[in-house]
Scaffold this active site. Structure first.
Site, PDB file in Angstrom:
ATOM      1  N   LYS A 176     -34.983  61.316  24.672  1.00  0.00           N
ATOM      2  CA  LYS A 176     -35.208  61.764  26.047  1.00  0.00           C
ATOM      3  C   LYS A 176     -35.861  63.148  26.042  1.00  0.00           C
ATOM      4  O   LYS A 176     -35.307  64.094  25.507  1.00  0.00           O
ATOM      5  CB  LYS A 176     -33.887  61.798  26.812  1.00  0.00           C
ATOM      6  N   THR A 209     -29.182  67.958  38.573  1.00  0.00           N
ATOM      7  CA  THR A 209     -29.393  67.103  37.402  1.00  0.00           C
ATOM      8  C   THR A 209     -28.099  66.843  36.629  1.00  0.00           C
ATOM      9  O   THR A 209     -28.130  66.322  35.529  1.00  0.00           O
ATOM     10  CB  THR A 209     -30.416  67.746  36.451  1.00  0.00           C
ATOM     11  N   GLY A 211     -25.121  65.057  35.223  1.00  0.00           N
ATOM     12  CA  GLY A 211     -24.799  63.651  35.015  1.00  0.00           C
ATOM     13  C   GLY A 211     -25.993  62.755  34.800  1.00  0.00           C
ATOM     14  O   GLY A 211     -25.857  61.522  34.793  1.00  0.00           O
ATOM     15  N   THR A 212     -27.179  63.340  34.582  1.00  0.00           N
ATOM     16  CA  THR A 212     -28.387  62.533  34.393  1.00  0.00           C
ATOM     17  C   THR A 212     -28.269  61.613  33.181  1.00  0.00           C
ATOM     18  O   THR A 212     -28.600  60.424  33.243  1.00  0.00           O
ATOM     19  CB  THR A 212     -29.621  63.439  34.233  1.00  0.00           C
ATOM     20  N   GLY A 213     -27.791  62.164  32.052  1.00  0.00           N
ATOM     21  CA  GLY A 213     -27.664  61.357  30.843  1.00  0.00           C
ATOM     22  C   GLY A 213     -26.640  60.250  30.979  1.00  0.00           C
ATOM     23  O   GLY A 213     -26.849  59.122  30.504  1.00  0.00           O
ATOM     24  N   CYS A 214     -25.519  60.551  31.619  1.00  0.00           N
ATOM     25  CA  CYS A 214     -24.480  59.534  31.855  1.00  0.00           C
ATOM     26  C   CYS A 214     -25.032  58.406  32.722  1.00  0.00           C
ATOM     27  O   CYS A 214     -24.791  57.220  32.458  1.00  0.00           O
ATOM     28  CB  CYS A 214     -23.274  60.158  32.545  1.00  0.00           C
TER      29      CYS A 214
END
Length: 287
Positions: A176, A209, A211-214
């Site tokens: 990412k 942003t 919690g974007t990865g979760c």
């Protein structure tokens, strides 16, 4: 038989509701998948950062996993924060016992606000044991650097780090590129079979942003549960996250990094049909 497509999140709890199991369950619900959860840690957390972490006893993690998988089962699993070596070992034991078809590993190590979320000795065991048991891993650039030991400052470094992670046993890795400074964000999907996919999205200027990865990893797991291919699941998950960021970009929630708008266009919980009594993608427990 009629049934709900199912997805299980194994992750930490975010008391602020923007990341962890809260973000995962919101994402699964918005996509129309029946979400279930196994909590690995409780955090005292808000938009400004993590104040405290209390890991859950490994025996309780095991009991949660057994309770869900022995009865309900799952079509895919998303794994987030695994705070300690004991918890990692508990998850490995259950993965080997139930052999789920899809496992999305988001190796959560550092929060958006820069707070460390797992113990030092946990990183090695995740790298050594979890990669080979995962369908795909989804590290951000900081996590990819920790796991691969390759410094990443530009796109070519993403390829180098991704190839190194594949060599450690990954079946697929999504690199990412959100932390690179660019008007266009580039993510790179590499597979052990030599396939490469590039996903590009606009870089939206917003503090929201958290919690974007979760959200991305649980969306990938949700689309896999619905039967989409890995590349299509990543593509759809990327579109979901972009829309969730864009529609929530101007909203103020707290004093720091605000959450995404997970329910920008929610689906009803999907109900599928099958002739026999075994849902597609479900795996039977090993005897």
């Amino acid at each position: 038989m009629i049934y709900y497509p199912k997805c299980l999140t194994i992750a930490g709890s975010d008391s602020g509701g923007g990341a962890g199991i809260q973000a995962d369950l919101k994402t699964m619900s918005a996509i129309g998948v029946y979400g279930m959860s196994v909590i690995t840690a409780i955090t005292a957390q808000n938009t400004c950062g993590v104040k405290a972490i209390q890991p859950i006893d490994a025996d309780i993690v095991t009991a949660q996993l057994d309770a869900v998988l022995s009865d309900i089962g799952t079509d895919s699993i998303k794994i987030g924060m695994l705070h300690s070596v004991g918890i990692v070992k508990a998850v490995i034991e259950i993965l080997d016992k139930y052999t789920p078809r899809y496992v999305v590993l988001d190796p959560v190590m550092v929060s958006t606000s820069g707070h460390k979320l797992i113990e030092d000795d946990t990183i090695d065991i995740i790298r050594e044991t979890m990669f080979s048991r995962s369908t795909i891993i989804t590290p951000n650039l900081d996590e990819a650097t920790l796991l691969s030991t390759v410094p990443i400052s530009e796109e070519k470094d993403m390829y180098k780090a991704g190839k190194k992670l594949l060599a450690k046993g990954c079946r697929a890795v999504l690199m990412k590129g959100g932390h690179l400074k660019s008007k266009i964000m580039t993510d790179l999907l590499l597979t052990a079979d030599g396939e490469e996919y590039i996903f590009k999205a606009e870089n939206i200027t917003t503090p929201n942003t958290h919690g974007t990865g979760c959200t991305l990893s649980s969306a990938i797991a949700s689309y896999l549960a619905l039967g989409y291919s890995l590349s299509d699941s990543v593509k759809r998950a990327k579109q979901f996250v972009t829309s969730a960021i864009k529609t929530g970009s101007k909203v103020t929630t707290g004093k720091g990094h605000g959450p995404l708008n997970h329910f920008f266009a929610p689906h009803s919980l999907l109900i599928l049909k099958k002739e026999d009594d075994i849902p597609p993608n479900s795996q039977q427990q090993k005897q």
